[in-house]
Design an enzyme around this catalytic site. Structure first.
Site, PDB file in Angstrom:
ATOM      1  N   ASP A 130      55.288  38.906 -37.678  1.00 54.35           N
ATOM      2  CA  ASP A 130      54.212  39.595 -36.943  1.00 54.35           C
ATOM      3  C   ASP A 130      53.526  38.628 -35.969  1.00 54.35           C
ATOM      4  OD1 ASP A 130      52.750  41.707 -36.012  1.00 54.35           O
ATOM      5  OD2 ASP A 130      51.366  41.780 -37.699  1.00 54.35           O
TER       6      ASP A 130
ATOM      7  N   LYS B 251      59.105  52.827 -34.874  1.00 52.60           N
ATOM      8  CA  LYS B 251      57.876  52.219 -35.410  1.00 52.60           C
ATOM      9  C   LYS B 251      56.753  53.235 -35.437  1.00 52.60           C
ATOM     10  CE  LYS B 251      55.102  48.943 -36.799  1.00 52.60           C
ATOM     11  NZ  LYS B 251      54.685  47.669 -36.287  1.00 52.60           N
TER      12      LYS B 251
ATOM     13  N   HIS C  48      60.011  41.113 -37.461  1.00 55.42           N
ATOM     14  CA  HIS C  48      58.804  41.750 -36.877  1.00 55.42           C
ATOM     15  C   HIS C  48      58.148  40.757 -35.924  1.00 55.42           C
ATOM     16  CE1 HIS C  48      55.032  44.404 -37.620  1.00 55.42           C
ATOM     17  NE2 HIS C  48      54.798  43.643 -36.555  1.00 55.42           N
TER      18      HIS C  48
ATOM     19  N   HIS D 154      54.134  43.895 -42.865  1.00 59.78           N
ATOM     20  CA  HIS D 154      53.054  42.928 -43.109  1.00 59.78           C
ATOM     21  C   HIS D 154      52.182  43.292 -44.305  1.00 59.78           C
ATOM     22  CE1 HIS D 154      51.236  45.945 -40.523  1.00 59.78           C
ATOM     23  NE2 HIS D 154      51.756  45.434 -39.438  1.00 59.78           N
TER      24      HIS D 154
ATOM     25  N   HIS E 231      56.157  40.325 -31.836  1.00 59.06           N
ATOM     26  CA  HIS E 231      55.675  40.879 -30.566  1.00 59.06           C
ATOM     27  C   HIS E 231      55.973  39.867 -29.464  1.00 59.06           C
ATOM     28  CE1 HIS E 231      53.332  44.062 -32.626  1.00 59.06           C
ATOM     29  NE2 HIS E 231      53.292  43.149 -33.589  1.00 59.06           N
TER      30      HIS E 231
ATOM     31  N   HIS F  40      53.339  50.563 -39.756  1.00 59.27           N
ATOM     32  CA  HIS F  40      52.073  49.834 -39.835  1.00 59.27           C
ATOM     33  C   HIS F  40      51.182  50.674 -40.747  1.00 59.27           C
ATOM     34  CE1 HIS F  40      48.799  47.202 -38.115  1.00 59.27           C
ATOM     35  NE2 HIS F  40      48.148  48.091 -38.837  1.00 59.27           N
TER      36      HIS F  40
HETATM   37  O1  DOR Z   1      47.379  41.600 -35.573  1.00 60.96           O
HETATM   38  C1  DOR Z   1      48.159  42.362 -35.044  1.00 60.96           C
HETATM   39  N1  DOR Z   1      48.527  42.223 -33.759  1.00 60.96           N
HETATM   40  N2  DOR Z   1      48.637  43.374 -35.762  1.00 60.96           N
HETATM   41  C2  DOR Z   1      49.373  44.349 -35.190  1.00 60.96           C
HETATM   42  O2  DOR Z   1      49.741  45.270 -35.876  1.00 60.96           O
HETATM   43  C3  DOR Z   1      49.668  44.334 -33.748  1.00 60.96           C
HETATM   44  C4  DOR Z   1      49.585  42.995 -33.193  1.00 60.96           C
HETATM   45  C5  DOR Z   1      49.539  42.937 -31.677  1.00 60.96           C
HETATM   46  O3  DOR Z   1      50.334  43.627 -31.048  1.00 60.96           O
HETATM   47  O4  DOR Z   1      48.741  42.203 -31.145  1.00 60.96           O
HETATM   48 ZN    ZN Z   2      53.017  43.691 -35.532  1.00 58.40          ZN
END
Ligand code: DOR
Ligand code: ZN
Length: 336
Positions: free
Chosen positions: A243, A98, A14, A170, A16, A135
């Site tokens: 995450d 997702k 997971h 998470h 980004h 999520h």
């Molecule tokens: O804290 C987070 N940031 N939780 C998420 O689910 C998305 C992520 C983000 O894309 O910044």
């Molecule tokens: Zn995330």
């Protein structure tokens, strides 16, 4: 001689990596420690079709050229998504759809209000053997109760789609953890480094720490301790997903910090220290390298990552962001 731990290059189920400016640096940083990573689709516009998925994979591979790194793709489920779109995403290489509840986190305004909005897509995912990644937060509930409040929705999806494989992402509460443990074999949970290391008091017990603000928000220590106990005892169907969610420092330090912790640079050394302190260092490799791959039905990771018990101070800033544990000296470091 300092103690060392040699493990295969871990999977991060997971992460980004963003898009445009930032993507190259975040992807390269991720590839320093991880051999494979499931990349999240909440870009703008979202990754919700085969063309955008293929372009995104190409951009990541270009950014990480010369490093051994495999992006695993996910697409974002959107209300009304057609079966054909799901099958086309699968054909483009996506393994995961997702589910973002509408408004629950960064770029989730276009998310789902109730599972009926994606009934056709979920049936197609079940048919194609794709994994549903959730999520799990109910945006209508009070901030600390959102994860627990969402569990009945997950229960409903489990009953309606009896062959669908699900991951609750998470995990941050005892309730979420207990739900996964009590669930069927086709249900798993991911855990981040920050929800294992930190609690609500780290976020707001002294001064307000914008760089520790994330969704789901850090919880009181009893929850963190339950998550720790679960991974230290090696419970099944729980594995790592960082995450890691970078936001530029200027945005995090503006009047309204977006949710997300840039954890990728420090997650593995910090986890080595945490597991070591608990006398559970032998549980780290399955958590990082095999339980996730097994659930995803992927070959177990290869290559090698070396963690060494040697003091390492996390830089104050990396890639324009303030990383998890910035400025702190950790007992373990990763050899890059
Ligand atoms: O804290 C987070 N940031 N939780 C998420 O689910 C998305 C992520 C983000 O894309 O910044
Ligand atoms: Zn995330």
């Amino acid at each position: 001689m300092p103690r060392t731990l040699r493990i295969p290059r871990p999977d991060d189920f997971h992460v980004h990596l963003r898009q445009g400016e930032g993507l190259a640096a975040y992807a390269r940083r991720e590839a320093l420690h991880f051999g494979r990573a499931l990349v999240m689709p909440n870009t703008l516009p979202p990754l919700s079709g085969p063309e955008s998925l293929s372009a995104y994979r190409a951009a990541i591979l270009e950014a990480t050229a010369g490093l051994s790194f495999e992006p695993l793709l996910s697409f974002k489920l959107l209300p009304g998504m057609a079966r054909q779109t799901v099958l086309a995403c699968a054909a483009a290489g996506a393994r995961v759809g997702k589910y973002y509840p509408a408004g629950a986190t960064t770029n989730a305004q276009d998310g789902i209000r109730e599972p009926g909005e994606i009934a056709e897509a979920l049936a197609a995912m079940e048919e194609a053997g794709l994994i549903l990644s959730i999520h799990g937060e109910d945006q209508e509930a009070p901030a600390l109760e959102r994860e627990a409040a969402f569990l009945p929705v997950v229960d409903g999806i489990l009953s309606s789609y009896p062959r669908l494989r699900l991951i609750l992402e998470h995990l941050s509460t005892r309730e979420g953890l207990a739900f996964v443990q009590a669930g069927p074999e086709r249900l798993a949970g991911t855990l981040t480094a920050h929800h294992l290391l930190l609690s609500l008091d780290d976020l707001l017990g002294e001064g307000l720490e914008a760089h520790l603000f994330c969704k789901p928000v850090l919880k009181p220590a009893v929850h963190r301790d339950a998550l720790r106990a679960a991974v230290f005892s090696g419970l099944p169907r729980l594995f790592f997903g960082s995450d890691s969610a970078p936001h530029p420092r200027v945005k995090k330090e503006s009047g309204r910090a977006p949710a997300g912790i840039y954890s990728a640079p420090a997650a593995l050394p910090a986890l080595a220290g945490l597991f070591d302190q608990a006398g559970a260092l032998d549980r780290l490799e399955p958590f990082l390298c095999s339980r996730g791959a097994d659930f995803y039905r992927l070959p177990r990771p290869r290559g090698q990552l070396t963690l060494v018990e040697e003091a390492w101070t996390v830089p104050d800033e990396l890639d324009g962001c303030v990383p998890l544990l910035a400025g702190q000296t950790l007992a373990w470091k990763a050899i890059e």
